[in-house]
Design a protein around this motif. Structure first.
Motif, PDB file in Angstrom:
ATOM      1  N   GLY A 457      14.683  19.552  22.502  1.00  0.00           N
ATOM      2  CA  GLY A 457      13.233  19.528  22.498  1.00  0.00           C
ATOM      3  C   GLY A 457      12.741  18.949  23.805  1.00  0.00           C
ATOM      4  N   GLU A 458      11.445  19.002  24.024  1.00  0.00           N
ATOM      5  CA  GLU A 458      10.900  18.462  25.264  1.00  0.00           C
ATOM      6  C   GLU A 458       9.454  18.091  25.070  1.00  0.00           C
ATOM      7  N   HIS A 459       8.947  17.328  26.028  1.00  0.00           N
ATOM      8  CA  HIS A 459       7.544  16.952  26.053  1.00  0.00           C
ATOM      9  C   HIS A 459       6.775  17.962  26.891  1.00  0.00           C
ATOM     10  N   SER A 460       5.482  17.985  26.664  1.00  0.00           N
ATOM     11  CA  SER A 460       4.635  18.916  27.411  1.00  0.00           C
ATOM     12  C   SER A 460       4.293  18.393  28.792  1.00  0.00           C
ATOM     13  N   SER A 461       4.531  17.101  29.042  1.00  0.00           N
ATOM     14  CA  SER A 461       4.243  16.509  30.354  1.00  0.00           C
ATOM     15  C   SER A 461       5.318  15.486  30.674  1.00  0.00           C
ATOM     16  N   GLN A 462       5.217  14.829  31.833  1.00  0.00           N
ATOM     17  CA  GLN A 462       6.273  13.913  32.263  1.00  0.00           C
ATOM     18  C   GLN A 462       6.357  12.702  31.353  1.00  0.00           C
ATOM     19  N   LEU A 463       7.564  12.153  31.250  1.00  0.00           N
ATOM     20  CA  LEU A 463       7.822  11.010  30.378  1.00  0.00           C
ATOM     21  C   LEU A 463       7.352   9.714  31.029  1.00  0.00           C
ATOM     22  N   VAL A 464       6.804   8.824  30.199  1.00  0.00           N
ATOM     23  CA  VAL A 464       6.368   7.519  30.690  1.00  0.00           C
ATOM     24  C   VAL A 464       7.235   6.390  30.168  1.00  0.00           C
ATOM     25  N   GLY A 465       8.089   6.662  29.158  1.00  0.00           N
ATOM     26  CA  GLY A 465       8.951   5.615  28.633  1.00  0.00           C
ATOM     27  C   GLY A 465       9.931   6.140  27.611  1.00  0.00           C
ATOM     28  N   VAL A 466      11.092   5.454  27.507  1.00  0.00           N
ATOM     29  CA  VAL A 466      12.128   5.781  26.534  1.00  0.00           C
ATOM     30  C   VAL A 466      12.645   4.476  25.949  1.00  0.00           C
ATOM     31  N   CYS A 467      12.840   4.425  24.611  1.00  0.00           N
ATOM     32  CA  CYS A 467      13.347   3.227  23.938  1.00  0.00           C
ATOM     33  C   CYS A 467      14.340   3.639  22.862  1.00  0.00           C
ATOM     34  N   ILE A 468      15.325   2.748  22.589  1.00  0.00           N
ATOM     35  CA  ILE A 468      16.331   2.971  21.556  1.00  0.00           C
ATOM     36  C   ILE A 468      16.355   1.746  20.656  1.00  0.00           C
ATOM     37  N   ASP A 469      16.421   1.971  19.326  1.00  0.00           N
ATOM     38  CA  ASP A 469      16.403   0.842  18.403  1.00  0.00           C
ATOM     39  C   ASP A 469      17.738   0.099  18.434  1.00  0.00           C
ATOM     40  N   ALA A 470      17.796  -1.024  17.708  1.00  0.00           N
ATOM     41  CA  ALA A 470      18.952  -1.919  17.785  1.00  0.00           C
ATOM     42  C   ALA A 470      20.205  -1.315  17.164  1.00  0.00           C
ATOM     43  N   LEU A 471      20.081  -0.304  16.302  1.00  0.00           N
ATOM     44  CA  LEU A 471      21.232   0.266  15.608  1.00  0.00           C
ATOM     45  C   LEU A 471      21.690   1.592  16.196  1.00  0.00           C
ATOM     46  N   ASN A 472      21.132   1.991  17.319  1.00  0.00           N
ATOM     47  CA  ASN A 472      21.492   3.267  17.961  1.00  0.00           C
ATOM     48  C   ASN A 472      21.203   4.469  17.065  1.00  0.00           C
ATOM     49  N   ARG A 473      20.196   4.357  16.208  1.00  0.00           N
ATOM     50  CA  ARG A 473      19.885   5.460  15.309  1.00  0.00           C
ATOM     51  C   ARG A 473      18.668   6.258  15.763  1.00  0.00           C
ATOM     52  N   ILE A 474      17.633   5.552  16.164  1.00  0.00           N
ATOM     53  CA  ILE A 474      16.370   6.204  16.507  1.00  0.00           C
ATOM     54  C   ILE A 474      16.065   5.968  17.971  1.00  0.00           C
ATOM     55  N   MET A 475      15.701   7.024  18.665  1.00  0.00           N
ATOM     56  CA  MET A 475      15.216   6.925  20.031  1.00  0.00           C
ATOM     57  C   MET A 475      13.779   7.416  20.062  1.00  0.00           C
ATOM     58  N   ILE A 476      12.927   6.710  20.797  1.00  0.00           N
ATOM     59  CA  ILE A 476      11.519   7.072  20.911  1.00  0.00           C
ATOM     60  C   ILE A 476      11.228   7.352  22.373  1.00  0.00           C
ATOM     61  N   SER A 477      10.615   8.484  22.635  1.00  0.00           N
ATOM     62  CA  SER A 477      10.187   8.829  23.987  1.00  0.00           C
ATOM     63  C   SER A 477       8.697   9.113  23.958  1.00  0.00           C
ATOM     64  N   SER A 478       8.051   8.883  25.083  1.00  0.00           N
ATOM     65  CA  SER A 478       6.604   9.047  25.146  1.00  0.00           C
ATOM     66  C   SER A 478       6.203   9.769  26.417  1.00  0.00           C
ATOM     67  N   SER A 479       5.301  10.717  26.235  1.00  0.00           N
ATOM     68  CA  SER A 479       4.596  11.314  27.365  1.00  0.00           C
ATOM     69  C   SER A 479       3.163  10.801  27.313  1.00  0.00           C
ATOM     70  N   SER A 480       2.289  11.371  28.084  1.00  0.00           N
ATOM     71  CA  SER A 480       0.916  10.869  28.114  1.00  0.00           C
ATOM     72  C   SER A 480       0.144  11.191  26.843  1.00  0.00           C
TER      73      SER A 480
END
Length: 855
Positions: A457-480
């Motif tokens: 999958g991808e974002h419609s615009s450039q990424l501003v941040g990426v984070c991973i939770d403490a258990l390596n299960r969920i990753m969150i990415s953000s565009s504008s």
């Protein structure tokens, strides 16, 4: 007014100031002292380690000198003398701020901005007078063998010979002055008597004979001559000069030619060059470069090599994070640096000199500049690279080793032909993620740098941040415009969340699973498990944010302020305003400090969190920010006020209130009744031990079973007759009888009042209390139950009785009848409900009377 939560602690990363340094001898090792903004620092000249830090002054320190074992510091219009960090004397009498101080013999001379020369006795601090000058003084020099005389350089291209004892001008050097066609910037005497070197703003160096008022010869360099020093080591007749471009020129004096040029501080002004007496060493300093360097001349090599250096950031750090409670990682435009809180000598730049051949030979084109941000994981620190950096206008992130403080040996394999805009390292330290301007995300291995897969999958615009939770299960990415939740292991897209505004940056608190999303005028907190909004805070122009160690606070940098919110209550609890705009901040993982970086400041500032050490009372949320005056080094005074406080002048007086302001009572209020409960007078740890006896026994249990004593060698009893033979007896072979407990020591007391039983139990240790309860017979259990019912009805020893009840129920709870258990439950419930009602009544009263907030 609310109490201040943060108090100034110290500054990290400031090495030197713009005023040069003074070299002075102090057995057994020479020292270097130099001003740093509103303080001063003293280093060992040999190792460049910090000897001591000076206190914080009210005004900027313009000059430093030494007299015997004292450091003389000019700050504002006064000069103070310090022995290490203890003030010994003060020299006063100047109308304006002092710009330069100089010591020779027992004279202390000072130049101020009012065009005056002030003279004191350095031993007694007695003022000996002052001289009015035609122009403002620049530099003071004392030629050897010239008794009571100095050479003074003034603005307007003038040189004067002055007798400080008679306070008169002797000579103005007309012939030498005719050759001075630019402002004088430096002045130094040579090893030859009567010869001085005059450095000019246009790059000329004039060698003059002051005895005959003649110019001997001239040398010319590029840029203004900022400092001059002569080498006095035997066989090395050299001259060192610094310029405003960061270069140091080494001159061969017998040949009158340039011997070598070194880029000591590239692109920054050289404030001071100095040859220590009789040594083939050269020390240079630069305030804009924030560095102090030591160079050594070897054999016949005309160019010195760098021997030691002490440096900091030469451009403002813009991203900081605590690596652990003792170290801070910070990056500026051109460097990544590790700052030690405990020992600044351990602070260092992460090296980029030894780049592996695999990187040099690869097709990757990169420059180790324009650091944007970084992420790290401590988990695999000693195994492989654990820091990942993101750079502006660069298509590949870079790996760094914190253990070796060096750039990694392997490049990262990426498939995207797009600029990297965000990076993240997994908590386990095995994987890294890079987000690109194209909206794509790639996962790679931190050990090898090899590509793992591209997220589906991808974002419609450039990424501003990426984070991973403490258990390596969920990753969150953000565009504008949106947040995307991913399965980190498989790379599958789990959920998309559309944002109400434009996202600028994100920050995840792995302890509480709260995600902060910064928008133009709002900070929104999401629960990453449910994807729902939990809190919203009004903020504009946020550049960085950080969660506290316990996840209760959220701090954010605005334009020139820092706001701190309490997340559970959604209240603003602190609002600070600075002279320099904050650009990054971070809470210490242990909770003691808040670190901040500011625009145009080369240091990282540490603030002490007072709420970590004591209870802080906060009134209603602040309506306006507290004005914080910037501090530069070591310690501070009264940071919440622009007024300087002299502690010695403070006088404590009782407050006298007018009679009209005192409320009159016809009848005093009744004394509240506190007879609900009374705690025991025995130590608290003995009460707690009854609750944790099982854990204590498990902890004290021997790790290994006891060993039998080794048998004595057979030859010892017969040959030496020292030890008798150990022959097993028939008694040892008999089976041991089981120990039978006698009647409990508690039994006689159960026939008396409950107070007698309680007093007896209070004399026993926790272990003996448990033993007495354990040895109660089935007939004595009802008696002990009756004792508890009677004792719990009364108030004394409430906490002790609760521990006795817990121990009794743990041992004999299954022997109680339904009626006995119901009676104990009823009395416990009644007692707690009465106590709880009083707590709630007191709390409601406090909320009405005192609109305070405790943290």
């Amino acid at each position: 007014m609310s109490e201040a939560i943060f108090e100034v602690h110290r500054t990290l990363g400031l090495t030197c100031g713009d005023m040069g340094f003074v070299w002075h001898k102090d057995d057994p090792e020479p020292l270097i002292s130099l001003p740093v903004a509103k303080s001063y620092i003293t280093y060992y000249a040999g190792s460049l380690k910090i000897r001591y830090l000076g206190p914080q002054f009210e005004h900027t320190v313009n000059s430093v000198a030494s007299y015997k074992d004292l450091i003389l510091v000019a700050a504002g219009n006064t000069i103070s003398a310090w022995h290490k960090v203890k003030q010994e004397k003060v020299f006063s009498g100047s109308k304006s701020a002092i710009s330069e101080i100089f010591v020779f013999g027992d004279y202390l001379l000072a130049l101020n901005f009012s065009a005056e020369l002030l003279i004191w006795n350095a031993e007694s601090a007695e003022s000996l007078g002052k001289m009015a000058l035609v122009h403002e003084g620049l530099i003071i020099l004392h030629p050897p063998t010239y008794l009571n005389k100095i050479i003074l350089a003034l603005k307007g291209k003038q040189l004067l010979l002055i007798n400080v004892k008679t306070q008169s001008t002797i000579y103005n050097f007309p012939k030498i002055t005719n050759h001075i066609d630019s402002e004088i910037t430096s002045l130094e005497h040579s090893p030859a008597l009567d010869v001085i070197a005059v450095g000019l703003e246009n790059g000329k160096i004039i060698f003059a004979d002051i005895l005959h008022d003649n110019v001997l010869f001239e040398l010319t360099q590029n840029g203004a001559v900022t400092s001059i020093s002569f080498c006095t080591h035997p066989g090395k007749e050299k001259l060192a000069t610094g310029n405003s471009q960061g270069q140091v020129h080494i001159w061969d004096l017998p040949e009158q030619r340039l011997q070598a040029t070194i880029s000591a501080h590239p692109g920054f002004k050289v404030d001071k060059v100095f040859f220590p007496p009789g040594e083939p060493l050269l020390i240079t300093s630069s305030g804009p470069d924030n560095s102090l360097k030591q160079w050594v001349f070897e054999f016949s090599d005309p160019e010195p090599r760098l021997l030691k250096q002490r440096s900091g950031f030469n451009s403002s750090p813009h991203h900081i994070r605590f690596y652990n409670p003792q170290h801070i990682l910070a990056c500026s435009n051109n460097s990544l640096r590790d700052l030690s809180i405990l020992n600044e000598h351990q602070s260092t730049d992460l090296s980029v000199k030894h780049i592996h051949k695999a990187i040099k030979k690869s097709h990757i084109q990169f420059s180790i500049k324009n650091y944007k941000s970084f992420d790290f994981s401590e988990t695999r620190e000693k195994d492989w690279c654990n820091i990942l950096t993101c750079h502006k206008n660069q298509k590949e992130p870079l790996l760094w080793s914190y253990e070796n403080k060096v750039l990694g040996q392997k490049p990262i394999e990426v498939k995207q032909d797009s600029e990297v805009t965000a990076t993240c390292v997994s908590p386990c330290g095995n994987y890294g993620v890079a987000g690109f301007a194209s909206g794509k995300l790639e996962k790679f291995n931190m050990q090898s740098g090899l590509h793992q897969f591209e997220f589906k999958g991808e974002h419609s615009s450039q990424l501003v941040g990426v984070c991973i939770d403490a258990l390596n299960r969920i990753m969150i990415s953000s565009s504008s415009s949106e947040l995307v939740f991913w399965d980190f292991l498989s790379g599958k897209l789990l959920k998309r969340v559309q944002l109400a505004g434009q996202a600028l940056l994100i920050e995840l608190d792995r302890f509480s699973n709260m995600l902060a999303v910064v928008m133009e005028n709002l900070i929104v907190l999401y629960d990453i498990r449910s994807g729902k909004i939990t809190r919203e805070f009004a903020a504009s122009g946020v550049k960085d944010l950080s969660f506290s160690y316990d996840s209760r606070w959220l701090a954010a940098c605005e334009e020139k302020t820092i706001k701190v919110w309490d997340i559970p209550s959604s209240r603003l609890i602190e609002w600070l305003q600075f002279d320099s705009a904050p650009v990054s901040l971070a809470f210490a993982p242990s909770g003691e400090f808040l670190a901040t970086a500011h625009e145009g400041c080369l240091g990282v500032y540490l603030w002490m969190n007072k709420a970590y050490f004591q209870t802080i009372i906060i009134e209603k949320s602040p309506k306006k920010p507290r004005k914080i005056k910037g501090f530069e080094a070591s310690k501070g005074k009264n940071i919440y006020s622009s007024k300087f406080i002299d502690v010695q002048q403070l006088v404590t007086q009782p407050n006298e209130l007018p009679a009209d302001s005192i409320t009159q009572f016809d009848k005093l209020p009744e004394v509240p009744d506190h007879s609900s409960i009374k705690t025991s007078d025995i130590p608290y740890h003995r009460i707690q031990a009854l609750y944790n006896l099982d854990d204590i026994k498990e902890r004290n249990k021997p790790i290994k079973p006891p060993k039998k004593p080794e048998k004595v060698p057979f030859f010892l009893p017969d040959s030496l007759n020292i030890v008798k033979a150990q022959v097993p007896t028939q008694e040892d072979d008999k089976p041991r009888k089981k120990i039978k407990f006698d009647e409990s020591d508690l039994t006689p007391h159960l026939q008396h009042s409950s107070e007698s039983v309680t007093n007896y139990l209070k004399t026993l240790s926790p272990g003996k209390i448990e033993l007495n309860i354990l040895t109660l017979s089935d007939e004595e259990v009802p008696l002990f139950t009756s004792y508890l019912l009677e004792a719990l009805k009364s108030s004394p020893d409430y906490d002790f009785l609760q521990s006795i009840l817990a121990c009794f129920l743990r041992i004999h709870g299954d022997k109680l009848s339904k009626t006995q258990a119901s009676s104990l439950s009823t009395i416990q419930t009644e007692k707690w409900e009465h106590l709880e009602s009083q707590f709630m009544q007191d709390l409601s009263g406090l909320e009405r009377l005192l609109p305070f907030y405790y943290i």
